[in-house]
Design a protein around this motif. Structure first.
Motif, mmCIF file in Angstrom:
data_model
loop_
_atom_site.group_PDB
_atom_site.id
_atom_site.type_symbol
_atom_site.label_atom_id
_atom_site.label_comp_id
_atom_site.label_asym_id
_atom_site.label_seq_id
_atom_site.Cartn_x
_atom_site.Cartn_y
_atom_site.Cartn_z
ATOM 1 N N GLU A 173 1.298 5.300 0.292
ATOM 2 C CA GLU A 173 0.199 5.082 -0.211
ATOM 3 C C GLU A 173 -0.295 2.611 -0.622
ATOM 4 O O GLU A 173 -1.225 2.310 -0.448
ATOM 5 C CB GLU A 173 0.124 5.208 -1.748
ATOM 6 C CG GLU A 173 -0.508 5.460 -2.802
ATOM 7 C CD GLU A 173 -0.611 6.331 -3.856
ATOM 8 O OE1 GLU A 173 -1.133 5.620 -5.064
ATOM 9 O OE2 GLU A 173 -0.062 7.083 -3.568
ATOM 10 N N GLN A 174 1.086 2.836 -1.410
ATOM 11 C CA GLN A 174 1.392 0.890 -0.759
ATOM 12 C C GLN A 174 0.995 0.137 -0.325
ATOM 13 O O GLN A 174 0.595 -1.024 -0.115
ATOM 14 C CB GLN A 174 2.916 1.080 -1.584
ATOM 15 C CG GLN A 174 2.883 1.185 -2.631
ATOM 16 C CD GLN A 174 5.107 1.440 -2.902
ATOM 17 O OE1 GLN A 174 5.339 1.931 -2.583
ATOM 18 N NE2 GLN A 174 5.273 1.711 -4.328
ATOM 19 N N THR A 175 1.646 1.041 1.156
ATOM 20 C CA THR A 175 0.979 -0.260 2.173
ATOM 21 C C THR A 175 -0.093 0.161 2.039
ATOM 22 O O THR A 175 -0.835 -0.915 2.895
ATOM 23 C CB THR A 175 1.443 0.646 3.694
ATOM 24 O OG1 THR A 175 3.177 0.960 3.151
ATOM 25 C CG2 THR A 175 1.647 -0.354 4.972
ATOM 26 N N GLU A 225 -2.909 0.145 0.310
ATOM 27 C CA GLU A 225 -3.274 -0.824 -0.618
ATOM 28 C C GLU A 225 -3.087 -2.605 0.148
ATOM 29 O O GLU A 225 -3.987 -3.064 -0.527
ATOM 30 C CB GLU A 225 -2.327 -1.083 -2.309
ATOM 31 C CG GLU A 225 -2.914 -1.302 -2.978
ATOM 32 C CD GLU A 225 -1.905 -1.845 -3.544
ATOM 33 O OE1 GLU A 225 -0.883 -0.738 -4.338
ATOM 34 O OE2 GLU A 225 -1.820 -2.198 -5.540
ATOM 35 N N ILE A 226 -1.955 -2.656 0.189
ATOM 36 C CA ILE A 226 -2.017 -4.486 0.818
ATOM 37 C C ILE A 226 -2.983 -4.277 1.939
ATOM 38 O O ILE A 226 -2.973 -5.907 2.491
ATOM 39 C CB ILE A 226 -0.798 -4.559 1.306
ATOM 40 C CG1 ILE A 226 0.886 -4.460 0.367
ATOM 41 C CG2 ILE A 226 -0.310 -5.230 2.134
ATOM 42 C CD1 ILE A 226 1.920 -4.559 0.314
ATOM 43 N N ARG A 227 -2.751 -3.302 3.048
ATOM 44 C CA ARG A 227 -4.527 -2.969 3.902
ATOM 45 C C ARG A 227 -5.603 -3.930 3.058
ATOM 46 O O ARG A 227 -6.348 -4.636 3.894
ATOM 47 C CB ARG A 227 -4.145 -2.058 4.712
ATOM 48 C CG ARG A 227 -2.693 -2.310 5.256
ATOM 49 C CD ARG A 227 -2.560 -0.805 6.273
ATOM 50 N NE ARG A 227 -3.277 -1.228 7.770
ATOM 51 C CZ ARG A 227 -3.457 -1.323 8.467
ATOM 52 N NH1 ARG A 227 -1.580 -1.997 8.922
ATOM 53 N NH2 ARG A 227 -3.979 -2.109 9.738
ATOM 54 N N SER A 228 -5.980 -2.920 2.038
ATOM 55 C CA SER A 228 -7.721 -3.000 1.408
ATOM 56 C C SER A 228 -7.437 -4.417 0.820
ATOM 57 O O SER A 228 -8.447 -4.789 0.690
ATOM 58 C CB SER A 228 -7.447 -1.566 0.604
ATOM 59 O OG SER A 228 -6.761 -2.344 -0.588
ATOM 60 N N PHE A 229 -5.821 -5.431 0.644
ATOM 61 C CA PHE A 229 -6.729 -6.594 0.321
ATOM 62 C C PHE A 229 -7.530 -7.406 1.371
ATOM 63 O O PHE A 229 -8.240 -7.988 0.623
ATOM 64 C CB PHE A 229 -5.474 -7.170 0.196
ATOM 65 C CG PHE A 229 -4.334 -6.817 -0.455
ATOM 66 C CD1 PHE A 229 -5.098 -6.286 -2.099
ATOM 67 C CD2 PHE A 229 -3.174 -7.187 -0.916
ATOM 68 C CE1 PHE A 229 -4.360 -5.143 -2.867
ATOM 69 C CE2 PHE A 229 -2.254 -6.457 -2.279
ATOM 70 C CZ PHE A 229 -2.721 -5.851 -3.099
ATOM 71 N N ALA A 230 -7.328 -7.163 2.488
ATOM 72 C CA ALA A 230 -8.567 -7.634 3.493
ATOM 73 C C ALA A 230 -9.674 -7.294 3.470
ATOM 74 O O ALA A 230 -10.638 -8.085 3.877
ATOM 75 C CB ALA A 230 -7.474 -7.853 4.811
ATOM 76 N N GLN A 231 -10.156 -5.668 2.968
ATOM 77 C CA GLN A 231 -11.662 -5.902 2.963
ATOM 78 C C GLN A 231 -12.066 -6.581 1.567
ATOM 79 O O GLN A 231 -13.346 -6.953 2.656
ATOM 80 C CB GLN A 231 -11.552 -4.229 2.293
ATOM 81 C CG GLN A 231 -10.952 -3.292 3.393
ATOM 82 C CD GLN A 231 -10.818 -1.991 2.400
ATOM 83 O OE1 GLN A 231 -11.981 -1.479 1.538
ATOM 84 N NE2 GLN A 231 -10.444 -1.239 2.813
ATOM 85 N N ARG A 234 2.494 -7.433 -4.136
ATOM 86 C CA ARG A 234 1.452 -7.241 -3.728
ATOM 87 C C ARG A 234 0.131 -8.647 -3.914
ATOM 88 O O ARG A 234 -0.535 -8.712 -3.570
ATOM 89 C CB ARG A 234 1.155 -6.494 -5.072
ATOM 90 C CG ARG A 234 1.184 -4.915 -4.827
ATOM 91 C CD ARG A 234 0.187 -3.981 -6.190
ATOM 92 N NE ARG A 234 0.213 -2.396 -6.071
ATOM 93 C CZ ARG A 234 1.506 -2.381 -7.215
ATOM 94 N NH1 ARG A 234 2.105 -2.671 -7.696
ATOM 95 N NH2 ARG A 234 1.869 -0.802 -6.869
ATOM 96 N N SER A 235 0.726 -9.444 -5.329
ATOM 97 C CA SER A 235 0.615 -10.979 -4.929
ATOM 98 C C SER A 235 -0.093 -11.466 -3.798
ATOM 99 O O SER A 235 -0.532 -12.699 -3.471
ATOM 100 C CB SER A 235 0.790 -11.278 -6.440
ATOM 101 O OG SER A 235 2.304 -11.872 -6.167
#
Lengths: 143, 282
Positions: free
Chosen positions: B70-72, B74-80, A41-42
């Motif tokens: 769900e975790q995937t 979440e990682i995609r959402s970091f770009a939002q 994540r980080s």
């Protein structure tokens, strides 16, 4: 920092599909699922804020591993939980961190020694040393 | 080029860092004689074969670790959070506010809706068509055990007639690919077949058994590319190139069928024995 459409596309279509591989690298290094998930994540948070230049697939993964490796605290003695997979308890936990990282990068993720050296901030001789120590434990562990 | 590096290595370092290249027939010429000499020593003699098996197990185990959906997401959402709106889009929002006589609350809601559309649209546009992750080795190793243990309960069609089975696959609704049965050696018989219908792919499965029931071989065929399977050491049998894997109880080989499908054979036969059976049909 804002992402242009092309950067957003690169993040979503090229880097995100490599998240499983980064998670597997992190898991082999940290020996524990939750810690590996947090490192994944980080790393992606950092990557989203500071995108590397697009590579050719292999090099995209190298950039991810390099970022994760820099974030990882190498002073910590990571241990495999009892609930973890046998391979972490019986094989990986006996290797040092560099050996785990080199072994998983080369024997599982398919990087070569040069890419691994760049990702881990080592020279090729150090990678070969770490890899050979890891493989010796993998082979002699008769896992 | 790396001569100095190799010369500075201890025997252990040289052997264990190059064992993969030896196994692949790619040992560098400048160290081949030293490597061959090491192979004569009892402490290294059998290590190449052990490495191949350990490497296969490592592939299988590590493939079992992956992020859930769900975790995937979440990682995609970091770009939002890092996405921007173009000036035109911002102007459009401003215009909406200026031209209308609506209340401040309504303008705020419009802003939120447009912002959501911009971000949602960008994510939707750049998101590849979503398929579930199909870890063939993991799922099909399990399926092979289940099929062999309960063939009657698990198979759609139970017959020893290969033409009936080929007809079954040909008529299966929306299967989308052709299944060619193996030509099994004397003493083996085909027992039946089924189609395993995952959300994102269908897999044709055929069970073969030794006549006395002492051993089984399962053939899986599904739409896939070679790169969908984890890397492994490749072997050749006639014109068949196959990858082999091993687990605690079974051996597995995979190969491309020359169209857009792959075959995975799972059983207790050795990889070479399975490859001979696969090659016999070609």
């Amino acid at each position: 920092m804002s992402l242009s459409p092309s950067s957003l596309s690169y993040y979503l279509n090229t880097l995100c599909p490599l998240s499983d591989k980064l998670f597997q690298f992190s898991h082999a290094c940290l020996l524990e699922r939750e810690a590996a998930l947090e490192l994944t994540r980080s790393t992606f948070t950092e990557i989203a804020d500071n995108l590397p230049s697009p590579g050719d697939g292999d090099t995209d993964l190298v950039a991810l591993i390099r970022t994760a490796w820099k974030r990882l605290d190498r002073q910590v003695q990571y241990t495999a939980p009892k609930s973890g997979h046998r391979i972490f308890q019986e094989v990986f936990s006996k290797m040092n961190l560099e050996s785990r990282a080199a072994l998983i990068s080369i024997d599982f993720l398919g990087l070569d020694e040069e890419q691994t050296a760049y990702a881990l901030g080592l020279n090729e001789a150090e990678v070969c040393k770490a890899l050979s120590a890891g493989r010796k434990l993998l082979i002699n562990g008769n896992y | 080029m790396k001569t100095n590096l190799y010369q500075s290595m201890s025997d252990d370092e040289l052997f264990f860092s190059l064992v993969d290249r030896y196994a692949a027939g790619e040992i560098p010429a400048e160290v081949s004689s030293r490597f061959d000499a090491l192979l004569q020593r009892p402490d290294y003699k059998d290590k190449v074969e052990v490495f191949k098996k350990a490497h296969g197990k490592l592939q299988l185990v590590m493939d079992g670790f992956y992020l859930n959906e769900e975790q995937t997401i979440e990682i995609r959402s970091f770009a939002q959070g890092a996405s921007n709106m173009t000036e035109d889009e911002q102007q459009g929002i401003d215009d909406l506010g200026n031209e209308s006589k609506i209340s401040g609350m309504f303008r705020f809601l419009v802003f939120i809706a447009v912002f959501g559309l911009v971000i949602g649209g960008a994510i939707w546009k750049f998101t590849p068509e979503k398929h579930g992750k199909f870890d063939a080795l993991y799922y099909l190793s399990y399926e092979s055990t289940v099929l062999a243990n309960d063939p009657v309960g698990r198979m759609d069609i139970v017959t020893a007639d290969p033409s009936e089975l080929e007809n079954y696959f040909a008529k299966y609704p929306n299967l989308g690919f052709k299944v060619n049965l193996l030509t099994v050696p004397t003493g083996w018989t085909v027992k039946g077949a089924t189609v395993i219908d995952y959300d994102f792919t269908k897999v044709g499965a055929i069970l073969y058994s030794q006549n006395d029931g002492s051993d089984h071989l399962v053939q899986f065929v599904w739409k896939s590319k070679k790169e969908d399977l984890p890397t492994a050491y490749e072997g050749k049998e006639g014109d068949l190139t196959y990858a082999s894997y091993t687990s605690e109880a079974t051996n597995l080989i995979s190969y491309s069928n020359g169209d857009d499908t792959s075959t995975l054979l799972v059983g207790r036969l050795s990889a070479v024995q399975m490859a001979k059976i696969a090659a016999a049909k070609r």
